[in-house]
Design a protein around this motif. Sequence first.
Motif, mmCIF file in Angstrom:
data_model
loop_
_atom_site.group_PDB
_atom_site.id
_atom_site.type_symbol
_atom_site.label_atom_id
_atom_site.label_comp_id
_atom_site.label_asym_id
_atom_site.label_seq_id
_atom_site.Cartn_x
_atom_site.Cartn_y
_atom_site.Cartn_z
ATOM 1 N N MET A 1 51.373 -22.049 -25.933
ATOM 2 C CA MET A 1 50.227 -22.883 -26.291
ATOM 3 C C MET A 1 49.491 -23.327 -25.034
ATOM 4 N N LYS A 2 48.158 -23.307 -25.095
ATOM 5 C CA LYS A 2 47.357 -23.646 -23.930
ATOM 6 C C LYS A 2 47.421 -25.142 -23.623
ATOM 7 N N PRO A 3 47.348 -25.502 -22.341
ATOM 8 C CA PRO A 3 47.204 -26.922 -21.999
ATOM 9 C C PRO A 3 45.809 -27.396 -22.404
ATOM 10 N N ILE A 4 45.663 -28.706 -22.526
ATOM 11 C CA ILE A 4 44.419 -29.297 -23.025
ATOM 12 C C ILE A 4 43.915 -30.354 -22.049
ATOM 13 N N GLN A 5 42.626 -30.317 -21.765
ATOM 14 C CA GLN A 5 41.975 -31.379 -20.996
ATOM 15 C C GLN A 5 41.219 -32.286 -21.964
ATOM 16 N N LEU A 6 41.505 -33.574 -21.905
ATOM 17 C CA LEU A 6 40.859 -34.567 -22.752
ATOM 18 C C LEU A 6 39.940 -35.419 -21.879
ATOM 19 N N PHE A 7 38.621 -35.259 -22.044
ATOM 20 C CA PHE A 7 37.646 -36.028 -21.283
ATOM 21 C C PHE A 7 37.121 -37.176 -22.145
ATOM 22 N N CYS A 8 37.103 -38.385 -21.560
ATOM 23 C CA CYS A 8 36.774 -39.596 -22.314
ATOM 24 C C CYS A 8 35.531 -40.274 -21.734
ATOM 25 N N LEU A 9 34.637 -40.726 -22.616
ATOM 26 C CA LEU A 9 33.461 -41.500 -22.240
ATOM 27 C C LEU A 9 33.595 -42.905 -22.821
ATOM 28 N N PRO A 10 33.498 -43.953 -21.975
ATOM 29 C CA PRO A 10 33.792 -45.315 -22.434
ATOM 30 C C PRO A 10 32.640 -46.009 -23.162
ATOM 31 N N TYR A 11 32.915 -47.218 -23.580
ATOM 32 C CA TYR A 11 31.965 -48.069 -24.294
ATOM 33 C C TYR A 11 30.949 -48.682 -23.328
ATOM 34 N N ALA A 12 29.939 -49.360 -23.872
ATOM 35 C CA ALA A 12 28.932 -50.030 -23.050
ATOM 36 C C ALA A 12 29.588 -51.060 -22.148
ATOM 37 N N GLY A 13 29.344 -50.957 -20.854
ATOM 38 C CA GLY A 13 29.934 -51.873 -19.893
ATOM 39 C C GLY A 13 31.352 -51.524 -19.498
ATOM 40 N N GLY A 14 31.914 -50.489 -20.116
ATOM 41 C CA GLY A 14 33.302 -50.134 -19.875
ATOM 42 C C GLY A 14 33.484 -49.118 -18.767
ATOM 43 N N GLY A 15 34.744 -48.880 -18.429
ATOM 44 C CA GLY A 15 35.070 -47.938 -17.370
ATOM 45 C C GLY A 15 36.253 -47.074 -17.745
ATOM 46 N N PRO A 16 36.630 -46.168 -16.870
ATOM 47 C CA PRO A 16 37.716 -45.231 -17.166
ATOM 48 C C PRO A 16 39.069 -45.881 -17.374
ATOM 49 N N ASP A 17 39.305 -47.055 -16.798
ATOM 50 C CA ASP A 17 40.613 -47.708 -16.946
ATOM 51 C C ASP A 17 40.924 -48.049 -18.403
ATOM 52 N N PHE A 18 39.903 -48.174 -19.220
ATOM 53 C CA PHE A 18 40.095 -48.523 -20.624
ATOM 54 C C PHE A 18 41.026 -47.535 -21.324
ATOM 55 N N PHE A 19 40.994 -46.277 -20.906
ATOM 56 C CA PHE A 19 41.764 -45.228 -21.577
ATOM 57 C C PHE A 19 43.178 -45.058 -21.018
ATOM 58 N N GLN A 20 43.522 -45.835 -19.983
ATOM 59 C CA GLN A 20 44.829 -45.673 -19.353
ATOM 60 C C GLN A 20 45.978 -45.933 -20.320
ATOM 61 N N VAL A 21 45.740 -46.779 -21.332
ATOM 62 C CA VAL A 21 46.806 -47.115 -22.279
ATOM 63 C C VAL A 21 47.278 -45.900 -23.074
ATOM 64 N N LEU A 22 46.498 -44.831 -23.067
ATOM 65 C CA LEU A 22 46.877 -43.624 -23.806
ATOM 66 C C LEU A 22 47.845 -42.734 -23.039
ATOM 67 N N ARG A 23 47.842 -42.823 -21.719
ATOM 68 C CA ARG A 23 48.519 -41.830 -20.888
ATOM 69 C C ARG A 23 49.999 -41.652 -21.233
ATOM 70 N N ASP A 24 50.703 -42.736 -21.420
ATOM 71 C CA ASP A 24 52.156 -42.647 -21.643
ATOM 72 C C ASP A 24 52.507 -42.146 -23.040
ATOM 73 N N HIS A 25 51.527 -42.011 -23.903
ATOM 74 C CA HIS A 25 51.802 -41.641 -25.289
ATOM 75 C C HIS A 25 51.272 -40.253 -25.662
ATOM 76 N N LEU A 26 50.537 -39.619 -24.756
ATOM 77 C CA LEU A 26 49.985 -38.305 -25.052
ATOM 78 C C LEU A 26 51.015 -37.209 -24.822
ATOM 79 N N ASP A 27 50.888 -36.154 -25.586
ATOM 80 C CA ASP A 27 51.739 -34.977 -25.411
ATOM 81 C C ASP A 27 51.608 -34.450 -23.981
ATOM 82 N N ALA A 28 52.670 -33.861 -23.460
ATOM 83 C CA ALA A 28 52.700 -33.407 -22.076
ATOM 84 C C ALA A 28 51.662 -32.334 -21.773
#
Length: 235
Positions: A1-28
């Motif tokens: 199975m191919k690896p996957i790149q997940l690119f995230c765009l945040p909310y108004a006024g937000g930044g990339p750190d908002f998505f950090q909470v996902l890292r420990d729970h995503l498939d390898a």
Amino acid sequence: MKPIQLFCLPYAGGGPDFFQVLRDHLDARITLDAFEYAGHGKRIKEPCYPDFAALADDAQAYINARLLPDHELMLFGYSMGTIGVYEMIARGMLDRTPCHVFLASHEAPDGHWDSKRYQDMSDEEMWETMKQFGGFDDSNDKLMHNRFFRRLYFEPLRADYRLLGTYPANHRGRFDMDVTVLYSPQDIPAELVHGWESFCHAGSEFVELGDNHFFLKNCPEQVARIINRAAEHIE
């Protein structure tokens, strides 16, 4: 199975750190990469975007430059980020077609958003609105008198809402890939969120989560589980 790149765009006024909470729970096999808007965070010295076309141009250049060979692409737009994702897809800007798109906490591009009136609010009214969204509470009120906070967060937030307030409602593009729409009914009524149906094919999914606009903060494992489940169908 191919690896996957997940690119995230945040909310108004937000930044990339908002998505950090996902890292420990995503498939390898999933690598998360979050975009930072011009005029925000580490890019604070750059001018904010004059319109969504400029935002989409910037985001697509960032993503296209980082696409890896033999990787699948997923996109995740949160609130304002959903419109950035839509613009990239509608204009065919990406070098690779995403295998799945996730859209969170925003109405469809042709809707009449409450946020279109936010650009005319006073600073105090805007702040109270942000608290209602769940981003802040009364204990944070002193931040509004902090010059550093206003420059780093509040002024970019207002610039983002000017973008949203002047966005031309349109219905020119559709998602040809699977789409999952995530939302809290306490934040946006279900009938407005389901406006995305006219932009998606029949197999798309709508999922209720949390109890405010920023449900990702409190439901990262649930959101990651949804992303991981979508990845299971991608070989």
